[in-house]
Motif scaffolding. Structure first.
Motif, PDB file in Angstrom:
ATOM      1  N   GLY A  94       0.846  -1.189   0.000  1.00 29.73           N
ATOM      2  CA  GLY A  94       0.000   0.000   0.000  1.00 29.73           C
ATOM      3  C   GLY A  94       0.875   1.231   0.000  1.00 29.73           C
ATOM      4  N   ILE A  95       0.536   2.210  -0.807  1.00 33.51           N
ATOM      5  CA  ILE A  95       1.363   3.413  -0.902  1.00 33.51           C
ATOM      6  C   ILE A  95       0.508   4.662  -0.725  1.00 33.51           C
ATOM      7  CG2 ILE A  95       1.197   3.451  -3.442  1.00 33.51           C
ATOM      8  CD1 ILE A  95       4.081   4.610  -3.440  1.00 33.51           C
ATOM      9  N   LEU A  96       0.993   5.568   0.108  1.00 35.04           N
ATOM     10  CA  LEU A  96       0.375   6.882   0.265  1.00 35.04           C
ATOM     11  C   LEU A  96       1.175   7.848  -0.596  1.00 35.04           C
ATOM     12  CD1 LEU A  96      -1.542   8.932   1.573  1.00 35.04           C
ATOM     13  CD2 LEU A  96       0.069   9.110   3.473  1.00 35.04           C
ATOM     14  N   LEU A  97       0.538   8.394  -1.623  1.00 34.84           N
ATOM     15  CA  LEU A  97       1.219   9.292  -2.549  1.00 34.84           C
ATOM     16  C   LEU A  97       1.496  10.638  -1.894  1.00 34.84           C
ATOM     17  CD1 LEU A  97      -0.797   8.489  -5.800  1.00 34.84           C
ATOM     18  CD2 LEU A  97       1.366   7.490  -5.041  1.00 34.84           C
ATOM     19  N   SER A  98       2.449  11.369  -2.463  1.00 35.53           N
ATOM     20  CA  SER A  98       2.797  12.684  -1.921  1.00 35.53           C
ATOM     21  C   SER A  98       1.731  13.711  -2.281  1.00 35.53           C
ATOM     22  CB  SER A  98       4.173  13.132  -2.428  1.00 35.53           C
ATOM     23  OG  SER A  98       4.135  13.372  -3.817  1.00 35.53           O
ATOM     24  N   ASP A  99       1.927  14.913  -1.804  1.00 37.41           N
ATOM     25  CA  ASP A  99       0.905  15.964  -1.806  1.00 37.41           C
ATOM     26  C   ASP A  99       0.163  16.144  -3.131  1.00 37.41           C
ATOM     27  OD1 ASP A  99       3.076  16.288   0.077  1.00 37.41           O
ATOM     28  OD2 ASP A  99       2.105  18.120   0.736  1.00 37.41           O
ATOM     29  N   SER A 100       0.904  16.161  -4.246  1.00 38.09           N
ATOM     30  CA  SER A 100       0.279  16.493  -5.526  1.00 38.09           C
ATOM     31  C   SER A 100      -0.513  15.344  -6.115  1.00 38.09           C
ATOM     32  CB  SER A 100       1.333  16.971  -6.522  1.00 38.09           C
ATOM     33  OG  SER A 100       2.418  16.076  -6.583  1.00 38.09           O
ATOM     34  N   GLY A 101      -0.379  14.137  -5.591  1.00 42.23           N
ATOM     35  CA  GLY A 101      -1.220  13.016  -5.988  1.00 42.23           C
ATOM     36  C   GLY A 101      -0.912  12.449  -7.361  1.00 42.23           C
ATOM     37  N   LEU A 102      -1.723  11.471  -7.749  1.00 43.10           N
ATOM     38  CA  LEU A 102      -1.554  10.817  -9.040  1.00 43.10           C
ATOM     39  C   LEU A 102      -1.885  11.800 -10.157  1.00 43.10           C
ATOM     40  CD1 LEU A 102      -0.743   7.926  -9.854  1.00 43.10           C
ATOM     41  CD2 LEU A 102      -3.168   7.407 -10.113  1.00 43.10           C
ATOM     42  N   GLY A 103      -1.113  11.711 -11.247  1.00 40.98           N
ATOM     43  CA  GLY A 103      -1.313  12.629 -12.360  1.00 40.98           C
ATOM     44  C   GLY A 103      -0.390  13.826 -12.320  1.00 40.98           C
ATOM     45  N   ASP A 104       0.647  13.774 -11.448  1.00 40.02           N
ATOM     46  CA  ASP A 104       1.566  14.915 -11.362  1.00 40.02           C
ATOM     47  C   ASP A 104       2.611  14.906 -12.470  1.00 40.02           C
ATOM     48  OD1 ASP A 104       3.139  12.790 -10.539  1.00 40.02           O
ATOM     49  OD2 ASP A 104       3.954  13.804  -8.779  1.00 40.02           O
ATOM     50  N   GLU A 105       2.594  13.852 -13.311  1.00 37.84           N
ATOM     51  CA  GLU A 105       3.562  13.703 -14.403  1.00 37.84           C
ATOM     52  C   GLU A 105       4.991  13.713 -13.873  1.00 37.84           C
ATOM     53  OE1 GLU A 105       2.209  12.984 -17.061  1.00 37.84           O
ATOM     54  OE2 GLU A 105       0.260  13.963 -17.133  1.00 37.84           O
ATOM     55  N   SER A 106       5.175  13.301 -12.646  1.00 39.54           N
ATOM     56  CA  SER A 106       6.493  13.384 -12.038  1.00 39.54           C
ATOM     57  C   SER A 106       6.667  12.259 -11.018  1.00 39.54           C
ATOM     58  CB  SER A 106       6.655  14.771 -11.386  1.00 39.54           C
ATOM     59  OG  SER A 106       7.968  14.979 -10.928  1.00 39.54           O
ATOM     60  N   PHE A 107       6.910  12.625  -9.764  1.00 39.03           N
ATOM     61  CA  PHE A 107       7.319  11.685  -8.722  1.00 39.03           C
ATOM     62  C   PHE A 107       6.267  10.608  -8.441  1.00 39.03           C
ATOM     63  CE2 PHE A 107       8.966  11.146  -4.168  1.00 39.03           C
ATOM     64  CZ  PHE A 107      10.110  10.476  -4.576  1.00 39.03           C
ATOM     65  N   ASN A 108       5.026  11.020  -8.197  1.00 40.26           N
ATOM     66  CA  ASN A 108       3.964  10.064  -7.890  1.00 40.26           C
ATOM     67  C   ASN A 108       3.716   9.108  -9.046  1.00 40.26           C
ATOM     68  OD1 ASN A 108       2.977  10.891  -5.186  1.00 40.26           O
ATOM     69  ND2 ASN A 108       2.483  12.800  -6.202  1.00 40.26           N
ATOM     70  N   ASP A 109       3.623   9.650 -10.235  1.00 43.78           N
ATOM     71  CA  ASP A 109       3.345   8.821 -11.405  1.00 43.78           C
ATOM     72  C   ASP A 109       4.462   7.812 -11.645  1.00 43.78           C
ATOM     73  OD1 ASP A 109       1.094  10.332 -11.639  1.00 43.78           O
ATOM     74  OD2 ASP A 109       1.547  11.166 -13.599  1.00 43.78           O
ATOM     75  N   SER A 110       5.694   8.235 -11.383  1.00 42.82           N
ATOM     76  CA  SER A 110       6.831   7.337 -11.564  1.00 42.82           C
ATOM     77  C   SER A 110       6.762   6.173 -10.572  1.00 42.82           C
ATOM     78  CB  SER A 110       8.139   8.107 -11.392  1.00 42.82           C
ATOM     79  OG  SER A 110       9.253   7.264 -11.610  1.00 42.82           O
ATOM     80  N   ALA A 111       6.471   6.465  -9.308  1.00 36.92           N
ATOM     81  CA  ALA A 111       6.335   5.407  -8.302  1.00 36.92           C
ATOM     82  C   ALA A 111       5.219   4.439  -8.688  1.00 36.92           C
ATOM     83  CB  ALA A 111       6.061   6.022  -6.935  1.00 36.92           C
ATOM     84  N   PHE A 112       4.125   4.979  -9.163  1.00 36.98           N
ATOM     85  CA  PHE A 112       2.979   4.170  -9.568  1.00 36.98           C
ATOM     86  C   PHE A 112       3.360   3.236 -10.712  1.00 36.98           C
ATOM     87  CE2 PHE A 112      -1.211   3.321 -11.378  1.00 36.98           C
ATOM     88  CZ  PHE A 112      -2.000   3.173 -10.256  1.00 36.98           C
TER      89      PHE A 112
END
Length: 324
Positions: A34-52
């Motif tokens: 289970g992963i809690l994404l960072s502030d900007s959430g999914l669709g940030d075209e950056s850090f969150n999306d890469s982890a996903f």
């Protein structure tokens, strides 16, 4: 005789059933992340999306199950507690801002394994994974200084916090490695989710003479890249290859390979049933950071050689990039 054959047949079948049962028991274990994404959430075209993407690859290749939570209202503790209640084998908090909440929940659930990305925790049930952003940013700074005609380049940070300052420090050192007289304009947006603000800061820096913009600011940087393109200046993306965001401006991106890290962590969990180390630190030598392809501009043979030489010297330790 028939009785013996029957008994032998029975024993063989019982042993086969036991063996098959053991195999099924082994293969039936489905590991869940289970992963809690960072502030900007999914669709940030950056850090969150890469982890996903990394977790999606792990799911597709070897059956890791995963789900994610977002906390746009900052209710990190609530979301982390939900993940605990949903009984994941590993719970990941993505980004430095989740540290306080994650450690609080981890103390309440000492038998649950957690991981925090971009921060370090001393708790026994929290694995820490950080990147040497400053090493990759050093290379971005070199490209910026090589291609700047004004001798002024810009850096936009999401917040004035250690992990963002790692990007800034490496960028400045790399630029000065090429041109000791380069001027670096620095401003913090105090937001990872405001593309309009990112664009406004980029516009201000360009008006002050900067002709290369490097944002480490999540979705805020999205606006900075597009503004650089609109005003005919160069830029670099961050975390993921962001060339498609502004294809006439983005010369390269500082790849923070969180997708690779998530895939490798999921693979380790699948193969061993646990995460073996308490701390992971990933830089150039570990393929944790790097540069995307150079586009928009062309580097001369001498510039390419200088860039490659610097990379090798960082890996060997002949060049030490400072975090601050």
């Amino acid at each position: 005789m028939l009785k013996r054959i029957f008994l032998l047949f029975l024993v063989v079948n019982v042993l086969s059933a036991c063996s098959l049962g053991a195999q099924q028991t082994k293969t039936e274990k489905e590991y869940k992340i289970g992963i809690l994404l960072s502030d900007s959430g999914l669709g940030d075209e950056s850090f969150n999306d890469s982890a996903f993407r990394g977790l999606e690859r792990a799911r597709d290749e070897f059956g890791i199950l995963f789900d994610y939570k977002e906390a746009p209202d900052g209710d990190f503790e609530e979301k982390l507690t939900e993940l605990v209640e949903e009984e994941y084998d590993l719970i990941i908090g993505l980004g430095f801002s989740v540290k306080e909440a994650l450690e609080k929940v981890a103390k309440e659930h000492p038998n649950q394994q957690f991981m925090i990305i971009d921060e370090v925790s001393e708790l026994e049930n929290v694995v820490s994974l950080t990147f040497k952003e400053y090493e990759g940013s050093f290379l971005v700074g070199m490209v910026a200084a090589m291609k700047s005609t004004t001798g002024k380049i810009g850096f936009i940070g999401g917040f004035d916090v250690p992990v963002i300052n790692h990007f800034k420090a490496g960028y400045i050192q790399g630029a000065k490695y090429v041109n000791p007289n380069v001027e670096v304009l620095v401003e913090y947006a105090n937001s990872f989710g405001d593309a309009t603000l990112g664009g406004a800061i980029a516009e201000k820096q360009i008006a002050a003479g900067a002709d290369f913009i490097y944002p480490a600011a999540g979705f805020t940087g999205f606006g900075a890249l597009q503004t650089a393109q609109k005003l005919g200046k160069l830029a670099a993306g961050v975390d993921s290859d962001q060339f498609f965001v502004a294809e006439k401006a983005v010369t390269t991106s500082m790849l923070k390979n969180i997708d690779v890290a998530m895939y490798d962590i999921a693979k380790e969990l699948k193969e061993t049933g646990k995460i073996g180390s308490s701390t992971y630190v990933l830089g150039l030598s570990e393929n944790g950071v790097g540069l995307a392809d150079i586009r928009v501009v062309q580097l001369s043979d001498a510039e390419n050689s200088q860039l490659e030489e610097a990379k090798e010297k960082i890996i060997s330790g002949d060049i030490t990039v400072e975090m601050e």
